[in-house]
Design a protein around this motif. Structure first.
Motif, short mmCIF file in Angstrom:
data_model
loop_
_atom_site.label_atom_id
_atom_site.label_comp_id
_atom_site.label_asym_id
_atom_site.label_seq_id
_atom_site.Cartn_x
_atom_site.Cartn_y
_atom_site.Cartn_z
N ARG A 39 0.88 -1.06 -0.03
CA ARG A 39 -0.04 0.04 -0.09
C ARG A 39 0.74 1.01 -0.04
O ARG A 39 2.15 1.29 0.48
CB ARG A 39 -0.99 0.12 1.10
N ASP A 40 0.16 2.28 -0.47
CA ASP A 40 0.88 3.69 -0.59
C ASP A 40 0.86 4.12 1.05
O ASP A 40 0.00 3.73 1.92
CB ASP A 40 0.21 4.57 -1.41
N VAL A 41 1.86 4.96 1.55
CA VAL A 41 1.91 5.25 2.94
C VAL A 41 2.17 6.92 2.97
O VAL A 41 3.12 7.40 2.21
CB VAL A 41 3.10 4.53 3.65
N LEU A 42 1.37 7.71 3.64
CA LEU A 42 1.76 8.76 4.08
C LEU A 42 1.90 9.03 5.74
O LEU A 42 1.33 8.80 6.40
CB LEU A 42 0.57 9.65 3.80
N GLY A 43 3.47 9.05 5.96
CA GLY A 43 4.16 8.94 7.13
C GLY A 43 4.49 10.24 7.53
O GLY A 43 5.26 10.96 6.84
N CYS A 44 4.26 10.31 8.99
CA CYS A 44 4.86 11.82 9.68
C CYS A 44 5.25 11.46 10.88
O CYS A 44 4.23 10.72 11.84
CB CYS A 44 3.45 12.79 9.69
N ALA A 45 6.19 11.63 11.33
CA ALA A 45 6.86 11.55 12.60
C ALA A 45 7.84 12.59 12.65
O ALA A 45 8.75 13.15 11.89
CB ALA A 45 7.56 10.21 12.81
N GLN A 46 8.07 13.06 14.13
CA GLN A 46 9.38 14.06 14.38
C GLN A 46 10.51 13.42 13.94
O GLN A 46 10.62 12.23 13.83
CB GLN A 46 9.08 14.47 15.78
N THR A 47 11.65 14.49 13.69
CA THR A 47 12.73 13.76 13.22
C THR A 47 13.39 13.10 14.32
O THR A 47 13.34 13.31 15.80
CB THR A 47 13.75 14.99 13.03
N GLY A 48 14.20 12.03 13.96
CA GLY A 48 14.95 11.37 15.02
C GLY A 48 14.23 10.08 15.34
O GLY A 48 14.82 9.48 16.38
N THR A 49 13.17 9.66 14.55
CA THR A 49 12.53 8.63 15.27
C THR A 49 12.60 7.42 14.46
O THR A 49 11.95 6.37 14.57
CB THR A 49 10.92 8.94 15.33
N GLY A 50 13.44 7.35 13.53
CA GLY A 50 13.61 6.41 12.55
C GLY A 50 12.97 6.11 11.24
O GLY A 50 12.39 5.21 10.96
N LYS A 51 12.63 7.30 10.74
CA LYS A 51 11.63 7.20 9.51
C LYS A 51 12.50 6.40 8.25
O LYS A 51 11.71 5.78 7.51
CB LYS A 51 11.38 8.56 8.92
N THR A 52 13.80 6.78 8.34
CA THR A 52 14.59 6.02 7.13
C THR A 52 14.72 4.70 7.28
O THR A 52 14.24 3.95 6.22
CB THR A 52 16.03 6.50 7.15
N ALA A 53 14.79 3.99 8.44
CA ALA A 53 14.76 2.68 8.54
C ALA A 53 13.15 2.13 8.20
O ALA A 53 12.98 0.81 7.75
CB ALA A 53 15.26 2.04 9.81
N SER A 54 12.13 2.84 8.26
CA SER A 54 10.71 2.56 8.30
C SER A 54 10.40 2.18 6.52
O SER A 54 9.52 1.41 6.61
CB SER A 54 9.93 3.61 8.65
N PHE A 55 11.01 2.78 5.89
CA PHE A 55 10.98 2.39 4.42
C PHE A 55 12.25 1.56 4.05
O PHE A 55 11.90 0.72 3.00
CB PHE A 55 10.85 3.52 3.50
N THR A 56 13.24 1.67 4.40
CA THR A 56 14.33 1.00 3.76
C THR A 56 14.33 -0.40 3.97
O THR A 56 14.53 -1.47 3.34
CB THR A 56 15.74 1.27 4.35
N LEU A 57 13.89 -1.11 5.38
CA LEU A 57 13.78 -2.20 5.74
C LEU A 57 12.66 -3.12 4.86
O LEU A 57 12.85 -4.23 4.16
CB LEU A 57 13.38 -2.43 7.10
N PRO A 58 11.59 -2.43 4.59
CA PRO A 58 10.55 -3.22 3.78
C PRO A 58 10.98 -3.26 2.41
O PRO A 58 10.65 -4.20 1.69
CB PRO A 58 9.18 -2.48 4.08
N MET A 59 11.53 -2.23 1.87
CA MET A 59 12.01 -2.14 0.66
C MET A 59 13.17 -3.24 0.26
O MET A 59 12.97 -3.97 -0.73
CB MET A 59 12.86 -0.95 0.04
N ILE A 60 13.91 -3.40 1.03
CA ILE A 60 14.99 -4.61 1.03
C ILE A 60 14.39 -5.99 0.89
O ILE A 60 14.60 -6.72 0.14
CB ILE A 60 16.01 -4.63 2.04
N GLU A 61 13.10 -6.14 1.64
CA GLU A 61 12.43 -7.45 1.50
C GLU A 61 11.51 -7.51 0.12
O GLU A 61 11.53 -8.55 -0.31
CB GLU A 61 11.52 -7.48 2.92
N ILE A 62 11.27 -6.45 -0.26
CA ILE A 62 10.20 -6.56 -1.40
C ILE A 62 11.21 -6.73 -2.51
O ILE A 62 10.74 -7.66 -3.64
CB ILE A 62 9.50 -5.11 -1.62
#
Length: 536
Positions: A39-62
């Protein structure tokens, strides 16, 4: 909850264990399962909460299943700055070490031939900044019609830096059927409009208010005179237990000035801004991450997404122009649950900017006083200019030059009320025609020669001015020669170019003829006198 509960494979779990990650952050726990669902995702979180890993980890699996084609990447990550792009590439190296995935980092300041060679071999993950990516596409080095996953990281920063037109063009080059992941630290109305244009039935994930600051960051505000800002900063650095710190300025020019000032006072400091070469920026950031340098003076290029672990302090030498930047700046400290301290140095003219920040974060920043520096109050009426140079002073005529309301014109000062004496306009000098024998001069040429005559009332003054020497002109001009303004010889009754027209307009250009322009003017004058005698 652990990473095993999110549906990640054993290779990813092994890589995460080696880097020391055992439990996901809130944004990772909510985003990773949704991304794995496609699914498409619109993610919002304050800086320093690990947003980069929240899309790199599933991308590697896909992307683990499949193979890339030459010049046709299978996924694309867009980042606003080179540092953010390099950080995403580093995450793929750390998390994907047990997967046979290839990546390419396409950013400015690097060799384009080396980047083209990587694309020719085919890459699974393409990480790029918008400008360099479009440059490669226009050169025919890359094709984007096989991208299955698109990630737009730090979308609000893209908007602030003016990259949105480039992003819209890039999205138009991608396949219509794709998965899009849209991540931002803030979700303003403009960001939501872009999300509606790029995403299809997205899952919105907001783990904290987009304008909140981390609870682990202790914030302080000092209000001083502008001349005392550097002394205030030096006092805070000396009295605080600073392990390492970011020092933010609004302008790149001020970064260099403050860097040299701290260097002069024997502080261990470096600088980072957008005008530096990419190699120098990379070396500086690497030295700061390793702890070889304690203080980094930087612009907002370092305020978004650059992950430096265990930063103890952040100093805002300038109050941010945009209130949202305050959230990102102080987000460099207090990351991953660690404690941090943030100090902002303001001047009285920063009153409205400070109020905007406090309104955005929903809290009042506690005021502090610095020993030896007078503490001041914020001015809520000042209009602050760009870069923090203080109130904008009104321009135009002074109040003394015009009468007050209700006064008559006669009550005003004489110098202001008396109109300027009208001055006779001096005709502009016209280039005389090519000299030729008198027998072949046509009536039209005769008229042109006659038109260059000065006006009778200014003829004697013109001759007098032309006859003066350089020394005499210098004495008449006074301090003009001392100021280096140049030649200012002209008649006092000249109008049309202000009070000081350029002399090249008044002095006739010499012609390549036997008769000079001065001689032609004298002949024209004699002809005029002869015609006047005939008429009499």
């Amino acid at each position: 909850m652990t990473f095993e509960d999110l549906g990640l494979g054993p290779e990813l779990l092994k890589a995460l264990a080696e880097v020391g990650y055992t439990s996901p952050t809130p944004i990772q726990a909510q985003a990773i399962p949704v991304v794995l669902m496609g699914r498409d995702v619109l993610g919002c979180a304050q800086t320093g909460t690990g947003k980069t890993a929240s899309f790199t980890l599933p991308m590697i699996e896909i992307l683990a299943a499949g193979r890339a084609k030459a010049r046709m990447p299978r996924s694309l990550i867009l980042a606003p700055t080179r540092e953010l792009a390099a950080q995403a590439a580093e995450n793929f190296d750390n998390y994907g070490k047990y997967h046979r995935l290839t990546k390419a980092l396409i950013i400015g300041g690097e060799s384009m031939s080396d980047q083209s060679a990587l694309l020719d071999r085919g890459v699974d993950v393409l990480i790029a900044t918008p400008g360099r990516l479009l440059d490669m596409f226009e050169r025919g080095r890359i094709l984007l019609n096989d991208v299955k996953v698109l990630v737009i990281d730090e979308a609000d920063r893209m908007l602030d830096m003016g990259f949105i037109p480039d992003v819209e063009r890039i999205v138009g080059l991608l396949p219509k059927i794709r998965q899009t992941l849209f991540f931002s630290a803030t979700l303003g109305p403009e960001i939501r409009r872009l999300a509606d244009a790029f995403l299809m039935n997205p899952k919105e994930i907001t783990v904290s208010p987009g304008t909140s600051t981390a609870a682990t960051v202790e914030q302080h505000l000092a209000v001083v005179e502008e001349i005392d800002k550097r002394e205030t900063l030096r006092h805070l650095i000396r009295t605080e237990n600073v392990k390492n710190a970011f020092i933010f300025c609004n302008r790149k020019r001020d970064v260099d000035i403050l860097y040299r000032s701290l260097k002069k006072h024997d502080f261990d400091v470096c600088q980072l801004h957008g005008d530096m070469a990419q190699s120098a920026r990379g070396d500086t950031l690497e030295s700061f991450k390793k702890g070889e340098i304690r203080l980094m003076v930087c612009s907002d290029v370092a305020a978004r997404g650059i992950d430096v672990s265990a930063v103890s302090h952040v100093f805002n030498f300038d109050v941010p122009i945009h209130a949202e930047d305050y959230v990102h700046r102080i987000g460099r400290t207090g990351r991953a649950g660690m404690a941090g301290r943030a100090f902002t140095i303001a001047i009285p003219d920063d009153g409205k900017a400070v109020v905007a920040i406090e309104k955005l974060i929903g809290n009042t920043i506690p005021r502090i006083s610095v020993e030896g520096v007078p503490a001041l109050e914020l001015d809520m009426t000042a209009r602050k200019g760009r870069g923090g140079r203080g109130a904008v002073k009104p321009t135009g005529r002074s109040e003394r030059s015009r009468p007050a309301r209700g006064e008559s014109a006669a009550a005003a000062p004489v110098a202001a009320a008396a109109p300027r004496d009208p001055q006779p306009a001096r005709p502009a000098a016209i280039e005389p025609p090519q000299a030729r024998p008198a027998a072949v001069v046509s009536p039209r040429d005769e008229m042109s020669v006659r038109d260059i005559r000065p006006a009778p009332e200014s003829r004697s003054r013109f001759r007098e001015e032309r006859g003066r020497g350089r020394d005499d002109r210098g004495r008449r001009r006074g301090r003009i020669d001392e100021l280096g303004i140049g030649e200012m010889l002209h008649a006092d009754d000249v109008v049309g170019f202000g009070d000081h027209p350029p002399d090249f307009i008044l002095i006739p250009v010499p012609l390549p003829s036997k008769l000079s322009a001065r001689e032609l003017a004298d002949e024209a004058e004699d002809e005029g006198d002869l015609e006047a005698d005939v008429e009499e």
